[in-house]
Design a protein around this motif. Structure first.
Motif, PDB file in Angstrom:
ATOM      1  N   LEU A  30      -7.774  15.837 -30.040  1.00 59.96           N
ATOM      2  CA  LEU A  30      -8.666  15.897 -28.893  1.00 59.96           C
ATOM      3  C   LEU A  30      -8.297  14.865 -27.837  1.00 59.96           C
ATOM      4  CD1 LEU A  30     -11.349  17.065 -27.677  1.00 59.96           C
ATOM      5  CD2 LEU A  30     -12.533  15.223 -28.896  1.00 59.96           C
TER       6      LEU A  30
ATOM      7  N   LEU B 188     -11.778  11.508 -22.262  1.00 60.28           N
ATOM      8  CA  LEU B 188     -11.003  12.747 -22.372  1.00 60.28           C
ATOM      9  C   LEU B 188     -10.169  13.028 -21.128  1.00 60.28           C
ATOM     10  CD1 LEU B 188     -13.686  15.046 -24.055  1.00 60.28           C
ATOM     11  CD2 LEU B 188     -11.900  13.678 -25.144  1.00 60.28           C
TER      12      LEU B 188
ATOM     13  N   TYR C  10     -19.765  19.731 -29.419  1.00 59.67           N
ATOM     14  CA  TYR C  10     -20.934  19.017 -29.928  1.00 59.67           C
ATOM     15  C   TYR C  10     -22.232  19.760 -29.654  1.00 59.67           C
ATOM     16  CZ  TYR C  10     -24.841  15.851 -30.339  1.00 59.67           C
ATOM     17  OH  TYR C  10     -26.056  15.319 -30.682  1.00 59.67           O
TER      18      TYR C  10
ATOM     19  N   CYS D 222     -17.993  16.419 -25.231  1.00 65.78           N
ATOM     20  CA  CYS D 222     -17.214  17.339 -26.076  1.00 65.78           C
ATOM     21  C   CYS D 222     -17.901  18.693 -26.153  1.00 65.78           C
ATOM     22  CB  CYS D 222     -17.058  16.774 -27.488  1.00 65.78           C
ATOM     23  SG  CYS D 222     -16.268  15.153 -27.568  1.00 65.78           S
TER      24      CYS D 222
END
Length: 350
Positions: free
Chosen positions: A113, A82, A21, A18
């Protein structure tokens, strides 16, 4: 009953995919008496304003991964979560929760997300600016009831009738797995600290953990007791109007408490998480309560040190200030306390 044995590497591997992060900052401030205080500041966590971003986002990701495994017969690698195929599958998944702030925002951000949808129930007391923040994350927002408890009942009814996944940040008998994932997400915080302390050899002697239902306090305590080679004294900090964990410890079982509304809104919880209770009950912790005035004073003192937060975010510092004289008087023990600023002052109200 669920046996909580988290792995911080699982959420860490996911969050490393991500872009939002990064490890939160550890800074140092001094009290008026000169005590140096380590401060883990969670105000910029995942761009959401509080530590809650780790829990809600990770829980959404893991629950979607579980669904993938049911359908396809094999688990997902963190690097696949993802991906387009997972996002396409997640379009059929909906999450529902109740919130007065940070938890709902984390669930909504996680759903967005990974391609899922989210519904967040708010009581009439929640400010409009939080509703706007949720809408910006793509959540469907429903106002229901005048209290958090009433909005929670509506969220549970929604999950029962629609098949949406209920993602609450507390646990009760028969409902433990989803909140355990939220707590597993929080273990990232303790793992970041462990790596930092191993590098700098600057382990704290005392750690102050503010608690509402206890998810954050339970997760960090578990990690300290199981993964840190240098063991500090741990204080669990609650509002004097909502000491549900302290009362449960004294009763030897989870109990509800009654009391006025505290200005420490995120900590003003009258019923503990059973997962947190079970962890704390066997972890050799101390319980301490702070007043609304204690928390307000601590908020102002942190602000003077350049740390802008709320009474909830400052509760650990309030407890430190209450115990500072006692510990600094013990000349045979170095007092190196650590606190957590758990949210920004402008964070949404939970």
């Amino acid at each position: 009953m669920l046996d909580f044995k988290p792995s911080p590497q699982k959420p860490l591997l996911f969050f490393q995919q991500c872009s939002a992060y990064q490890a939160s900052l550890t800074t140092r401030i001094h009290t008026s008496s000169g005590t140096e205080v380590l401060v883990k500041h969670e105000g910029n966590r995942m761009g959401l304003g509080s530590f809650k971003g780790l829990g809600g986002i990770y829980a959404v990701a893991q629950l979607i991964s579980d669904q993938w495994e049911v359908i396809h017969g094999s688990p997902l690698e963190p690097s696949e979560l993802l991906s387009s195929p997972v996002r396409e599958m997640a379009q059929s998944i909906s999450f529902v929760c109740a919130s007065a702030g940070n938890h709902g925002l984390a669930v909504a951000a996680g759903a967005r997300l990974l391609g899922a949808s989210s519904t967040v129930y708010l009581s009439q007391a929640v400010p409009d600016n939080f509703e706007k923040a949720l809408l910006a994350q793509g959540a469907f927002v429903i106002r229901s009831g005048n209290t958090y408890e009433e909005s929670m009942a509506a969220a549970m009814a929604d999950a029962n009738s629609t098949g949406a996944i209920l993602l609450a940040d507390s646990s009760w008998p028969g409902y433990e797995y989803p909140p355990s994932l939220i707590m597993e997400g929080y273990t990232v915080i303790a793992e970041e600290l462990k790596k930092e302390f191993e590098r700098d050899v600057n382990w704290p002697s005392h750690v102050y953990l503010q608690a509402g239902v206890g998810g954050f306090a339970g997760a960090i305590t578990y990690m300290i007791r199981h993964n840190w080679p240098v063991q500090p004294i741990i204080y669990i900090v609650e509002p004097e109007f909502a000491p549900c964990l302290k009362a449960s410890h004294e009763a030897g079982k989870p109990v509800n408490v009654a009391g006025p509304i505290s200005t420490m809104g995120r900590l003003d919880c009258k019923e503990p998480s059973i997962i947190a209770f079970n962890i704390l009950q066997i972890s050799q912790v101390n319980y301490i309560t702070v007043s609304d005035k204690d928390a307000d004073d601590a908020t102002h003192k942190l602000h003077k040190n350049g740390l802008s937060t709320t009474p909830s975010g400052a509760a650990g510092f309030a407890a430190l200030l209450k115990t500072e004289t006692l510990h600094t008087a013990q000349a045979n023990q170095a007092f190196k306390p650590m606190i957590f600023v758990t949210e920004n002052a402008n964070t949404c109200i939970e």
